[in-house]
Every structure is written in C-alpha cells, then in structure tokens.
Write an enzyme that holds these catalytic residues in place. Structure first.
Site, PDB file in Angstrom:
ATOM      1  N   GLU A  72      43.047  28.106  28.990  1.00  5.50           N
ATOM      2  CA  GLU A  72      42.562  28.322  30.341  1.00  5.50           C
ATOM      3  C   GLU A  72      41.632  27.169  30.693  1.00  5.50           C
ATOM      4  OE1 GLU A  72      40.767  32.227  29.794  1.00  5.50           O
ATOM      5  OE2 GLU A  72      38.764  31.332  29.857  1.00  5.50           O
ATOM      6  N   ASP A  79      31.262  26.298  32.752  1.00 11.52           N
ATOM      7  CA  ASP A  79      32.534  25.914  33.374  1.00 11.52           C
ATOM      8  C   ASP A  79      32.382  24.648  34.218  1.00 11.52           C
ATOM      9  OD1 ASP A  79      33.546  28.244  32.247  1.00 11.52           O
ATOM     10  OD2 ASP A  79      33.310  29.403  34.083  1.00 11.52           O
TER      11      ASP A  79
END
Length: 515
Positions: A200, A44
């Site tokens: 997302e 991430d």
C-alpha cells in the site's frame, strides 16, 4: 537517539543569538542534521520540490483543519504553510456524531505540481477520492471528487502531461492504475498493473526512462521499490529498508543539483510515526538508501542536503493575541464556531463549555502535536468563567488521555481533578484519579510533562506560576492504531459540560519548552 546540541552551543556555532527553541532541533548548526527533522507525528509523507522549495504533506485523520502542508528550503528546517481542508464533510462522524471519526478521516495524501498548480489527492476513509488544487500553497484550495474510493492514491504526471492515480491496499497488494482526464475531474479507465503482496502507500517517480513504484508493506514494516520501462510493467521488485534500518513508507525527491534524498515513515512509539530524511544513491539504476559507505540504512546524522539555509521550525508556543489560531493548532473533530473565540477577550483564547460527558466525546478540544523526546506544555488560565458542571482543563490526548481539569461544583465553587480516559474496544473508560482539590485563585497554571522515552506524563498545577504540585499518578503515553487516535500523543485544551450549556475557560497563553 541523542537530543540535539544545546541552544547555547548552536548559537555559538551559528555566530548569532539563539532562535526560540522547541523540544527538538534537527539542524545541528554545524552543517549536519539528525533524524528525524520533525520529532513529532507526521505520518504517510509525500514530499516534492518546486524550483528551490520543498513541500511536505501528511495524514491528519479527523483533526481540523486537516491535511497540513509544510515548506522547507533544505529538507531539514520545516514550517507549516497551510491546512488544505477547513472542515471535514460527508459524514456525521466528523461532527462527533454516530461514534466519531478517530482513526478515520484523511489518509495518505499525494502531492504533485504541474504548470504552476499544486495538486493533492487523498481519500477520506470510506469516501470517494478527492483532488485539491491551488496556484499558491497557502491557498485558496478548491477540489473535485471522483466517482470511487482509491485507497492511498498516488498522483503522477507523465512527461507527456497525462495524469494518473495509482492505488493499492495492503490487505491485497494489487496495484491499480487509473487514467485521469485532462482536467483531473474523472477516471477514464483503470487497469491492474502490478501485484506486490501486502503493498500500500504507493508513490510513483520517473527517472531516466525508468518508472519506480515505492510501496509500504505494513505487515513487515518494510519499503519496496519496483521498476519498469512502462507504467503497465512488467515490474521488477526489490526490498529497500524497514523500521530497523529507517522506515517503511515513503519515496524519493530530487535536489536542484540532481542528487536524490529519500523520505520515509518510521513507527516511533508513543510519539507516533515520524518522517526521516536520508541520502539516496544509485546503483545499476536502482535507488539505494544511505551512502556508499553505509548503504541500506537511514543515517542518524548526516550533512544537510542543502547547506547554508537558516534554522526554521513550526510554531508551538502561543499567546493567543492574533486574530486567528496559530498554524500548529487543530481541533479533535469539526469545531462548533460559536463555542470558542479569540475576540471576546482580546489576548485570550475563550473555550466555552461544549456538550459532552467526557473528553473523548467532547467537541472543540484543541490539539497540538507532542514533541519528542521530552516536552513540557503549560497553560495559564483564568477559571472564573467556569460554571457548575463544567470540566475544563489541559493534558494529554491519545490512547490514554490524562486531564488536569477545573470542575464547576453545584455550589458555585471550583475544584481540581485529575482524570484518565482510556480508549478501549468497548468505548472510552474514565477513571477519576483525584477529586475535590479546592480552587480559590483567580489565575492558575496547568502543566503536562511528556517523557516519550519513558512512556509517561506527569500533570501538575500552580497558583503562582513558580511552585507546581503534582496531581495524581503518571499517565501512560501510548500509540495505538486500533483503539487510540492512530496518532502520537497530543497536548489537549478542553472545556465541556455533561449537562449542555455552561460557562467558559479563558486561556492566556500556551508554552512549550524542554522540562
């Protein structure tokens, strides 16, 4: 992916002595690099540039200290600057109560810089979003907590100084834009601005009057980019790349000369999720990953984004002779401070037996990221402080946690065991593979050899540091986001006792090397 050049070759190319080597070296010493720059679990990613410096933050889950920040001068050679979160708060799970917090904790931080201040927004799973700030990336950091949970928040400062948070969650795909007050202390209003099925991991970038939304589509392991002239749309959407061509979550960062590079996360098997770096060029005001000669994919090898910068790497090996733990270490959850020490025996790490009936639930397990493709972790220990009931040792930590442990027996003697803990939907399951190997030496060497391409580890021990004996069978190396740790396999130092109070294990040094 082939390993980097040998250290001797790199030293010759650089015209100087070789730097201490870890398992992986991205900088090839000839003006090129190979992906990934860090062949370890840094998921991430969010990367920004401040003047000539690049900063990188990523997910750390329940590991403490949490939210690691790294620094680079060229997007290839990285070192750890700090950890923003010294302790996880707000839930008993972080203290390994009520089931623990593996696969929860800190997700998908967003990093930005404005007017001399660094800001990091993130949302602990099931809690409200927090925004950390500091003038210096080394800290100290302070934070505020908003009044709601914004999943995978994307912090963005527009040209007029207005601050926003964008959020989307893959089970839906609706992108919501939250407008923040001037002090970044509260959300003033919220509006749905876009729908991108499955999206997302939002990132927002502005270039030449265009706003760009980068989104991960986890169900497809793909990355999309949307663009608009206004943050409120309307948005055009284009696919970018996916895990077959380089990765599925990330964005872009500009260089001092105006060029752009992309950073993107790739699911890479048992090592976890690595971050790749790629050239980006522009076509009709759309970013294109790769080069005009090879568009739409992250290169395996490419010229360094900024040439001439020196080789740098995060620390790994540790003699435990400093006042604080090295930046590479994290605990499995919030530690119990009274149960470890670097000062009670200077030059040694003392791990005192923590309450726990098995490794998965034991406090104060000290972790370090595994490194691909192959890495050897080795510790040198003094076992004389181990007491009856203690289980203290070293090994791997993940979906399958292989531990070569020194066990304190009821009669006051000690024995070696090799045990494997498998995390399942029904809870962790322990299999003691080898037991009752007597320990008579006052010094032991414990070793874990991780082979990520083969998906296995081998544990061994020695009484002289030269001749090693394998203990037990191979241990699987597995990445599993559903029942494992949601991280790549890590090295683990541990000491626990099912009966509560016990003794301790003294660790003289940890060494990481190529097998």
């Amino acid at each position: 992916m082939r390993a980097a050049l040998s250290i001797a070759t790199v030293a010759a190319l650089l015209g100087g002595p070789a730097a201490p080597a870890q398992v992986w070296r991205s900088d090839q010493g000839d003006g090129t690099y190979v992906n990934p720059p860090l062949n370890a679990d840094y998921p991430d990613p969010d990367i920004i540039r401040v003047d000539a410096d690049f900063y990188f933050v990523s997910t750390t889950f329940a590991n403490v200290p949490g939210l690691t920040m790294l620094h680079s001068r060229d997007l290839v050679n990285w070192d750890i600057v700090s950890h923003l979160v010294s302790r996880l708060e707000g839930r008993p799970h972080y203290d390994l109560e009520a089931g623990g917090a593996y696969r929860r904790g800190i997700y998908a931080p967003s990093l930005r810089y404005r007017d001399g201040t660094f800001y990091v927004a993130f949302t602990p799973v099931g809690q409200h979003t927090r925004i950390y700030s500091a003038r210096d990336p080394k800290g100290p950091w302070s934070h505020i907590e908003l009044d709601r949970e914004a999943f995978d928040p994307a912090l963005f400062f527009d040209d007029d100084g207005q601050a926003y948070l964008a959020s989307s969650i893959g089970t839906d795909g609706t992108v919501t834009l939250h407008t923040l007050d001037k002090g970044l202390t509260r959300i003033e209003r919220s509006a749905v601005i876009h729908y991108n099925k499955g999206a997302e991991g939002t990132k927002i970038v502005k270039r030449q009057g265009w706003y760009y939304l980068f989104n991960s589509i986890p169900g497809k392991l793909a990355l999309t980019v949307s663009r608009a002239r206004s943050l409120r749309g309307p948005w055009e959407v284009r696919p970018q790349i996916d895990d077959t061509t380089g990765g599925h979550q990330g964005a872009i960062v500009d260089l001092p000369n105006g060029d752009f590079y992309g950073f993107v996360m790739l699911d890479a098997g048992p090592i976890g999720r690595v971050t790749n770096i790629s050239p980006v060029f522009w076509r009709d005001d759309w970013p294109v990953w790769g080069t005009p000669e090879a568009p739409g994919r992250v290169p395996r090898r490419a010229p360094k984004p900024i040439p001439g910068e020196a080789f740098v790497e995060p620390p790994a090996s540790d003699a435990f002779d400093a006042q604080d733990l090295g930046r590479q270490w994290q605990w499995n959850h919030n530690p119990v401070p009274a149960l470890w020490s670097l000062s009670e025996r200077p030059g040694w790490l003392r791990l005192k037996a923590a309450p726990g009936d098995q490794l998965w639930w034991a406090r104060n397990t000290l972790l370090q990221k595994g490194q691909a493709p192959r890495g050897r972790g080795e510790i040198e220990v003094d076992p004389r402080g181990i007491r009856p009931g203690d289980v203290c040792g070293f090994g791997t930590f993940g979906k399958f946690s292989g531990q070569i442990a020194i066990v304190g027996l009821p009669d006051g003697t000690r024995a070696l065991t090799m045990r494997v803990t498998e995390s399942t939907v029904d809870g962790p399951r322990v299999d003691v593979r080898v037991a009752s190997q007597p320990v008579r030496a006052d010094r032991l060497w414990l070793r874990a050899d991780m082979d990520f391409p083969a998906g296995r580890a081998i544990l061994s021990y020695s009484e002289d540091g030269r001749r090693f004996t394998t203990l037990g069978d191979e241990v699987p190396l597995v990445y599993d986001w559903k029942t494992g740790t949601f991280q790549g396999v890590q090295f683990a130092l541990s000491c626990y006792n099912p009966n509560g109070a016990g003794g301790h294990l003294d660790v003289d040094r940890f060494t990481l090397s190529r097998p």
